[in-house]
Design an enzyme around this catalytic site. Sequence first.
Site, PDB file in Angstrom:
ATOM      1  N   GLN C 122     -38.971 -40.164 -10.426  1.00 36.41           N
ATOM      2  CA  GLN C 122     -38.651 -41.418 -11.086  1.00 36.41           C
ATOM      3  C   GLN C 122     -39.852 -41.835 -11.937  1.00 36.41           C
ATOM      4  O   GLN C 122     -40.924 -42.131 -11.406  1.00 36.41           O
ATOM      5  CB  GLN C 122     -38.366 -42.442  -9.979  1.00 36.41           C
ATOM      6  N   GLY C 123     -39.685 -41.811 -13.243  1.00 40.45           N
ATOM      7  CA  GLY C 123     -40.798 -42.128 -14.143  1.00 40.45           C
ATOM      8  C   GLY C 123     -40.735 -43.564 -14.615  1.00 40.45           C
ATOM      9  O   GLY C 123     -40.268 -43.850 -15.720  1.00 40.45           O
ATOM     10  N   SER C 125     -43.289 -46.561 -13.283  1.00 41.87           N
ATOM     11  CA  SER C 125     -44.570 -47.281 -13.376  1.00 41.87           C
ATOM     12  C   SER C 125     -45.525 -46.615 -14.350  1.00 41.87           C
ATOM     13  O   SER C 125     -45.425 -45.410 -14.625  1.00 41.87           O
ATOM     14  CB  SER C 125     -45.253 -47.324 -12.008  1.00 41.87           C
ATOM     15  N   SER C 157     -43.791 -40.249  -7.669  1.00 44.04           N
ATOM     16  CA  SER C 157     -43.824 -39.465  -6.431  1.00 44.04           C
ATOM     17  C   SER C 157     -43.009 -38.197  -6.600  1.00 44.04           C
ATOM     18  O   SER C 157     -41.897 -38.229  -7.125  1.00 44.04           O
ATOM     19  CB  SER C 157     -43.275 -40.291  -5.267  1.00 44.04           C
ATOM     20  N   GLU C 240     -33.534 -48.528  -3.865  1.00 42.42           N
ATOM     21  CA  GLU C 240     -34.660 -47.747  -3.364  1.00 42.42           C
ATOM     22  C   GLU C 240     -34.697 -47.844  -1.858  1.00 42.42           C
ATOM     23  O   GLU C 240     -34.187 -48.778  -1.250  1.00 42.42           O
ATOM     24  CB  GLU C 240     -35.966 -48.251  -3.962  1.00 42.42           C
ATOM     25  N   SER C 359     -45.525 -54.885  -4.110  1.00 43.61           N
ATOM     26  CA  SER C 359     -46.557 -55.278  -3.148  1.00 43.61           C
ATOM     27  C   SER C 359     -46.052 -56.365  -2.221  1.00 43.61           C
ATOM     28  O   SER C 359     -45.036 -57.007  -2.489  1.00 43.61           O
ATOM     29  CB  SER C 359     -47.783 -55.792  -3.898  1.00 43.61           C
TER      30      SER C 359
END
Lengths: 348, 348, 375, 375
Positions: C122-123, C125, C157, C240, C359
């Site tokens: 998954q591109g 960030s 990832s 997700e 976060s």
Amino acid sequence: MLALLSDEQQMLKEVAAQIAGSAGPSNPSDLNTVDRAAAWRSLAQAGLLALRTRDDDGRPVGSGVEVAVVAEALGAGLVPVPYLGSAVLATELLALAGAHDEAEALSEGDARTTVLLDRHLSALAVLPGEQVYAWDADGAADALALTAGPDGHQVVRVSLDTGFVPATGADLTRTLLRSDGPIDEARLTPVGRPLSAEALLRWEALALTVISADIVGVMRAAVARAVAYTKERVQYGVLIGSFQAVQHLCAEAYVQAEASASATNYAAWAVDELDVAEALMAARTAKTQAALVAREVTETVMQVFGGIGQTYEHIAHVHTRRALTDRQVLGDEGVQLPRIADVRLTGE
Amino acid sequence: MLALLSDEQQMLKEVAAQIAGSAGPSNPSDLNTVDRAAAWRSLAQAGLLALRTRDDDGRPVGSGVEVAVVAEALGAGLVPVPYLGSAVLATELLALAGAHDEAEALSEGDARTTVLLDRHLSALAVLPGEQVYAWDADGAADALALTAGPDGHQVVRVSLDTGFVPATGADLTRTLLRSDGPIDEARLTPVGRPLSAEALLRWEALALTVISADIVGVMRAAVARAVAYTKERVQYGVLIGSFQAVQHLCAEAYVQAEASASATNYAAWAVDELDVAEALMAARTAKTQAALVAREVTETVMQVFGGIGQTYEHIAHVHTRRALTDRQVLGDEGVQLPRIADVRLTGE
Amino acid sequence: MDYRDTPEEAEFRATLREWLSATIPAGWDKIEDELEAVRLRKDWHRTLYRAGYVGMSWPVEYGGRGLSPVYDAILNEESGNLGAPPLPSVGYIGRAIFMYASEEQKRRFLPPLLSGEASWCQGFSEPEAGSDLASLRTAARLDGDHYVVNGQKMWTSGGQYADWCLLLARTDPDVPKHKGISAFLVSMTEPGVTVRPIVIASGEAETAEVFWDDVRIPVEQRLGAPGEGWRIAMTTVAYERGPADIGFIANYRRTLRKVEGLAAERGLLEKEEVRKALARAYVRGEVLRLNCMEQLSMRVSGRAPGPEGSIAKLLWADAEQSLQHLAMDILGADEMTGVAAGWLSSYFTSRPVSVYGGSAQIQKNIIARMLDMPR
Amino acid sequence: MDYRDTPEEAEFRATLREWLSATIPAGWDKIEDELEAVRLRKDWHRTLYRAGYVGMSWPVEYGGRGLSPVYDAILNEESGNLGAPPLPSVGYIGRAIFMYASEEQKRRFLPPLLSGEASWCQGFSEPEAGSDLASLRTAARLDGDHYVVNGQKMWTSGGQYADWCLLLARTDPDVPKHKGISAFLVSMTEPGVTVRPIVIASGEAETAEVFWDDVRIPVEQRLGAPGEGWRIAMTTVAYERGPADIGFIANYRRTLRKVEGLAAERGLLEKEEVRKALARAYVRGEVLRLNCMEQLSMRVSGRAPGPEGSIAKLLWADAEQSLQHLAMDILGADEMTGVAAGWLSSYFTSRPVSVYGGSAQIQKNIIARMLDMPR
């Protein structure tokens, strides 16, 4: 009463910070290239390795406050030289044992000696015994430990040339060696005269204090780095430091670091100024406070750095690793608190 | 698997919330004027006092889930009626002892009975013994306790008419009586048949669960009140709820309350559905979670209310007081955790 | 309300357990070589697929079995319980494709995604667009029948091993930032794609950064309409994986057992303080498990994944990080001297749980929104 | 650096201790009647004044002794150590007066403030102006040679017993809010002043609200220029008392000894968990004490009170509240059943420590400012 550094101490702080600045890593890969030998020479030339040698009257050349000032500066810089191991813990042990020539020798910066700790890192090793560690042993040819004797503990010297293997410790800024088995009695060379119980406790007070000072330096520098980052990093079109949640994370970490500094400053003064029981209580208090908050403060710093703060390339975890290891050295809060309780609840 | 209230249970929740809404205080002085008798009658009329009586097959009329739903609603409303004491803890004890007529009698709403707890409020009292408390005793003529016998524990009834004095408990919404000395054996009237050890553990699972549900209700309502206040209160020209620090305080309290609800829902289901050891473990887990966070959540709520949240006139501390007392009843986390550890570390 | 399996679920679970016990490759978790470990995970994906365990909750028309997400949860749970290799993650990419793709794209991309022939990353960030994803700068410029992509992605990832990437890039710099983003389905083997592993503080390569230099993507590999990228991303992110979807809960239980074992080995089980701390860790795990079950139940009841997921994410981070703190307290110096280096690594691996995927601060913001607190 | 008394300080301390031991009224802390307790505090103020212990750090020309603030700190410490009645608080009002008052006002107000003939309260906060003090609405309208004041003040500590009030009121509603506020020195016996005690959650009257209905104040009782009220308030607040200035540290030590005693009575001193918690409480107190000593040293060195005070305020709230939590943990049910009702009261009294005088949130904002973090 004036609980502030004197002008001379303030100057010392600046000298130490300058040396630290030139030898401290900005990121972990700097640890491969930084000129450790030059940093050590600078410390020697500035006389900072001689602070715990004794003058002609038998008084330490530098007080606990001065050593703590240097320790904090080197902690803040994450400087990978064995100041604590060689210039404080070993030198003080030699001086207390009356081995003044040996102490002087270390202060010149050519030879380095460190200390052996037990397998929990929580006390100076008493030999012969089981596995031990030479902590903060960068460049050290030998290390000091104790043997128990009829007249008290005797300082002994052990060569690190054989019988020790490098340990992959958490702290990337200090060298850690593990004995590959029990230390043979034949390898122990007595140094100086036996130590009184009081001398040993005085040593412990100093040692706990300078380790606390190292943690304080690590925490203050880590918080300062995180705060600086919040003034550069933009998300949602604004500097992340403008988010109240980030401000409060930083403020909480800052308060804890400053609180640790207050406790450590007092312990540093107490080392040479109060009777040994009080000095040790102050040192345990400082170590407890520093150990209690070190993990959370350095974790908060990693959190403020966000994604990059989690990466190996980034400096954040170098603070965490040094602080987490320092916590253990001579005992974390889990070791100190029961001893404080013993004094409070039964000793008075 | 479907871990959600059924439609019927959802309706029950609304009925209970409605009754709670009409009998709950908006501020502490309402506790002098609220019509407790009317609230009790409403509960009786809605059949909610009868949930732990047994039907013709000997099954509870209402499951643990249903009782917990009612307990949570009454906790949320800070309703000053002895639902837990009389309709759950005493009624269940009577039903387990086979004293069905006595249990039925309580369900009609005319007579009230509660339970006696030991001086730490941490267990059902075993008599004769030292000082005991009648907890949640509003309007109760008598209270139940146990005596130890050869065939297991025997439920006994003790009149509250004599030998008890009002205690100034922290919780302003429940009546607490203290025995003014040991309870004379002559004052104990046996009720029903002796209880098996399993029955007593089953009772404990139910009791812990409904107290947890009460705490969950108290916390959820307190957080909701605080959140509502942040949408009204203006400081610095904006609603205080727009400050990220206030948002995060509320979010953290909310998460803890919801987490407690999740644990309590499962414990409530487990009461009648799992074997007794598992049900008790689920109940201890729920009580631990609720007790662990109750203090902090209600303190956060007081903090969000700022100055007025600290005053006696304000409702905030009524939540705190009820939650802090509930924590103790049948044991707080300090009591539950070692028992959970016993199961985890030696029981399996 | 029922926390037990239905008879169908129970049967499924029993069959699954039997199948897993017979099929889990022995010693897979001892593999040290990274490439071999990757190969094993790909093989495991195909094995699961052949047994019908991949995409069970997908619609039948897209190769799924149309089952309730409970079955995915059972798969997760039992995989954790029986120590199976990590499950492939097809859900969020699949969701994006079957919600936004053309019929042709679906036919092309869904079957190999399901079967494990093609693995995805998954591109999203970027260095300057972490929490603030909408600020992404990677640009896709239309040039005839291709887009030309330039930019840098972070926290991709699995980027080192993926065959395909769901890429977000800015196609229109002149509109408000949320509106100028499009989504693409890109092969990672295109010229101009460079992947660099990111090593986290534990010393392990957990994720990657990906550099895109003049990478050409055929127009027909755009997903959805131009400018629809933000909506697609938000859908994807909502699906997700939370703690329930990655076997975390089962893993947590196994780790807790190990920590209990550490305490026993060190003779600490007599200490009430340690007993309580271990019991507290058990309670944390239970609370998270039960909260996830409620959320799964809501999903089963047809509610779209909502901000409640933030509660689980906060509980998850707290549970994972607290357990690592407890292990550290029990191990003491051993964790710092290299004697228990694996636990130090686990500790550092637990830190990003409160950073990646939003976060802890972002999760609390989301909860404040859910509580309808003022902006 | 020296944490010890200088010879002068040591001599002062010795004399003071002797004087206190001889002078502290026996049984003063057993007085239950509130009015009697107030009278005792006033008497104590006069007794201290006659012995030269009030306003020691004030300039000599205003009736002080021009001593270092260290002497005030020693007075606080020994008062706490020897269990003396609470010290009068003259510092912040005095500071406001001798910085902003006219010569005539100084002559009129400072001597009775010092001597204890007149006691003062501070009329700053309002129901709608707590943290956000500048939003205050109480209005002072000029009417000839008087101001006419209308409004309501909250959290006016000691309002029930004060003779005078340092009052903030809005004199100009047409300028930005910080600029339209003036300060006044007002007698609490003026017609139109009504005081209502505020009972806090502990059940005790800790503070008061004050209603101002057409209260007339002579123009010559305005402090400073019109519109200077905000500046005066900020000066005053900066000199408000921190933990070091109210004998908190000595009180904390005494409370800790009591908590240790509770643990001993209950046979809990064998529990390592309890021993550690008690030692932790000791460490908290020491850390606060040492932090306060550093701040006092900075003050002595001539630095104006700065935002560092926020650090001490946060440590103070944490220490006080944690100690009450510990007492609660030790007392268990007894604190809830009325057996240890005094401790429940102490618990509730500890809660506002993180609210009054700037909430914990405000203190953290101040620290963020000090760290120069972006607004």
